[in-house]
Design a protein around this motif. Sequence first.
Motif, PDB file in Angstrom:
ATOM      1  N   TYR A   1      41.461  39.092  28.916  1.00 41.01           N
ATOM      2  CA  TYR A   1      40.095  39.524  28.628  1.00 41.01           C
ATOM      3  C   TYR A   1      39.181  38.748  29.559  1.00 41.01           C
ATOM      4  CZ  TYR A   1      38.214  35.488  25.964  1.00 41.01           C
ATOM      5  OH  TYR A   1      37.733  34.270  25.594  1.00 41.01           O
ATOM      6  N   THR A   2      38.217  39.444  30.109  1.00 37.55           N
ATOM      7  CA  THR A   2      37.319  38.841  31.082  1.00 37.55           C
ATOM      8  C   THR A   2      35.893  39.317  30.822  1.00 37.55           C
ATOM      9  OG1 THR A   2      37.655  40.659  32.658  1.00 37.55           O
ATOM     10  CG2 THR A   2      39.115  38.757  32.857  1.00 37.55           C
ATOM     11  N   TYR A   3      34.942  38.664  31.462  1.00 38.40           N
ATOM     12  CA  TYR A   3      33.553  39.094  31.368  1.00 38.40           C
ATOM     13  C   TYR A   3      33.359  40.339  32.230  1.00 38.40           C
ATOM     14  CZ  TYR A   3      32.813  34.329  29.598  1.00 38.40           C
ATOM     15  OH  TYR A   3      32.868  33.160  28.890  1.00 38.40           O
ATOM     16  N   GLY A   4      32.591  41.290  31.707  1.00 35.26           N
ATOM     17  CA  GLY A   4      32.358  42.510  32.456  1.00 35.26           C
ATOM     18  C   GLY A   4      31.072  43.197  32.041  1.00 35.26           C
TER      19      GLY A   4
ATOM     20  N   GLN B   1      34.495  39.681  37.646  1.00 37.03           N
ATOM     21  CA  GLN B   1      33.663  38.580  38.118  1.00 37.03           C
ATOM     22  C   GLN B   1      34.470  37.353  38.534  1.00 37.03           C
ATOM     23  OE1 GLN B   1      30.699  37.735  35.073  1.00 37.03           O
ATOM     24  NE2 GLN B   1      30.367  39.900  34.679  1.00 37.03           N
ATOM     25  N   THR B   2      35.786  37.492  38.612  1.00 37.85           N
ATOM     26  CA  THR B   2      36.663  36.331  38.796  1.00 37.85           C
ATOM     27  C   THR B   2      36.670  35.790  40.214  1.00 37.85           C
ATOM     28  OG1 THR B   2      38.078  37.270  37.076  1.00 37.85           O
ATOM     29  CG2 THR B   2      38.989  35.460  38.382  1.00 37.85           C
TER      30      THR B   2
ATOM     31  N   PHE C   1      37.260  41.248  48.014  1.00 33.57           N
ATOM     32  CA  PHE C   1      37.501  40.010  47.261  1.00 33.57           C
ATOM     33  C   PHE C   1      37.733  40.315  45.783  1.00 33.57           C
ATOM     34  CE2 PHE C   1      35.484  38.028  50.944  1.00 33.57           C
ATOM     35  CZ  PHE C   1      36.158  36.820  51.057  1.00 33.57           C
ATOM     36  N   THR C   2      36.959  41.241  45.244  1.00 37.08           N
ATOM     37  CA  THR C   2      37.028  41.538  43.813  1.00 37.08           C
ATOM     38  C   THR C   2      38.411  42.006  43.402  1.00 37.08           C
ATOM     39  OG1 THR C   2      34.736  42.293  44.031  1.00 37.08           O
ATOM     40  CG2 THR C   2      35.832  42.756  41.953  1.00 37.08           C
ATOM     41  N   ILE C   3      39.080  42.725  44.276  1.00 35.93           N
ATOM     42  CA  ILE C   3      40.399  43.301  43.977  1.00 35.93           C
ATOM     43  C   ILE C   3      41.481  42.234  43.878  1.00 35.93           C
ATOM     44  CG2 ILE C   3      42.154  44.899  44.895  1.00 35.93           C
ATOM     45  CD1 ILE C   3      39.845  46.409  46.256  1.00 35.93           C
ATOM     46  N   GLU C   4      41.205  41.031  44.375  1.00 32.29           N
ATOM     47  CA  GLU C   4      42.255  40.018  44.519  1.00 32.29           C
ATOM     48  C   GLU C   4      42.525  39.203  43.263  1.00 32.29           C
ATOM     49  OE1 GLU C   4      41.490  39.290  49.306  1.00 32.29           O
ATOM     50  OE2 GLU C   4      40.916  37.751  47.860  1.00 32.29           O
TER      51      GLU C   4
ATOM     52  N   ASP D   1      43.691  43.749  40.875  1.00 28.20           N
ATOM     53  CA  ASP D   1      42.952  44.492  39.853  1.00 28.20           C
ATOM     54  C   ASP D   1      41.668  45.049  40.463  1.00 28.20           C
ATOM     55  OD1 ASP D   1      41.727  45.467  37.577  1.00 28.20           O
ATOM     56  OD2 ASP D   1      41.242  43.500  36.745  1.00 28.20           O
ATOM     57  N   PRO D   2      41.509  46.377  40.503  1.00 31.19           N
ATOM     58  CA  PRO D   2      40.321  46.958  41.123  1.00 31.19           C
ATOM     59  C   PRO D   2      39.076  46.942  40.243  1.00 31.19           C
ATOM     60  CG  PRO D   2      41.745  48.699  40.310  1.00 31.19           C
ATOM     61  CD  PRO D   2      42.481  47.404  40.073  1.00 31.19           C
ATOM     62  N   THR D   3      39.191  46.430  39.017  1.00 27.82           N
ATOM     63  CA  THR D   3      38.054  46.438  38.099  1.00 27.82           C
ATOM     64  C   THR D   3      36.845  45.720  38.703  1.00 27.82           C
ATOM     65  OG1 THR D   3      39.580  46.371  36.221  1.00 27.82           O
ATOM     66  CG2 THR D   3      37.277  45.847  35.773  1.00 27.82           C
ATOM     67  N   GLY D   4      35.710  46.394  38.735  1.00 26.45           N
ATOM     68  CA  GLY D   4      34.475  45.778  39.214  1.00 26.45           C
ATOM     69  C   GLY D   4      34.260  45.849  40.706  1.00 26.45           C
ATOM     70  N   ALA D   5      35.196  46.415  41.457  1.00 23.93           N
ATOM     71  CA  ALA D   5      35.039  46.479  42.912  1.00 23.93           C
ATOM     72  C   ALA D   5      33.827  47.323  43.291  1.00 23.93           C
ATOM     73  CB  ALA D   5      36.302  47.037  43.558  1.00 23.93           C
TER      74      ALA D   5
END
Length: 327
Positions: free
Chosen positions: A35-38, A287-288, A279-282, A244-248
Amino acid sequence: MRDILAFGSIVIDNVLLVKRFASVNETVQAEKYRYTYGGAGANVAVAAARLGAKSGVFAVSGYDFKRFNYERTLIEQGVDVRGVIENSNSPMPRSFIISIEGSDDQILYYYENRRETSKLLFKNQKFAEELSKEYKVLHFSTGHFEFYYRFLRSKKVPAVVSFDPGQETFSYPYRVVRILPYVHMLFMNNHEAKRIKELLKIRSLKEIKGPRLVCVSMGARGSVIIFNDRVYRVPAVKPAKLVDPTGAGDSHRAAFLVALLKGYDVPTAGKIASVVASFTIEAEGAQTSLPTWEKVIRRYERFFKEEFPEPQGSWEETKKLLLSSGK
């Protein structure tokens, strides 16, 4: 003035990484869970802040906003949280993102009390108008489009308006379409762009009335930007690893806007946005692994094999073109 005020959502993302999506009545074993901030609003604000912009977020949070240390994290990142309205009766929304590594997502969204969230937004419209006057760009992403429409229709804020309708292009298409005349920049992926053309019964995105700039992201094929009667094609920057492509998409929009505010021209802003999205995908979570401006410069030079350029103009020049009438 401050730079970017992001309207949208503050969400806890529950991310499941899988090798393939399940069929109906089928069980698929997840490889990882986090679980992450989003939330699109918060994602854009954090990405912009990491790049050195003065950003803020306007959204409704839940009673667990502080409990999850989300508020403290935003403040530590330098995000203005004055626009965060707490819903003391409900938790933050939750998204459940099922993701194939380096590929597509399936997203489920849960609101405990969406109606109460809407009431809080409308109740605070005057506050939003006043806060917006401190910012150069207002960015609207997935959130409460009824509120967006009423807010933008009032025309009480002189800022440049950026819009990324996201999946609501399919869920509530009529709400998306009626906002378009009030925006200056429109961001979509290729699936959303196809749907917009179907809804408006147009053959080309150049025919959209409202936004002067249209940017369409196409994943590994990069992006296409239409601005000032010109079409620019920007390649996708290859990440060091696909996680993970989330947030890209959110980080791409944030970087594009920050680059314009710094005085870069549109094609260069597109390249910078492509770098930041890589960078976001990595890492897992939206927001990681967001980069600083210094990291962007190094990767830009390595990928494009050219020296990182100086700004080619000024934000005021770009703003004038964005606000001018007609296509």
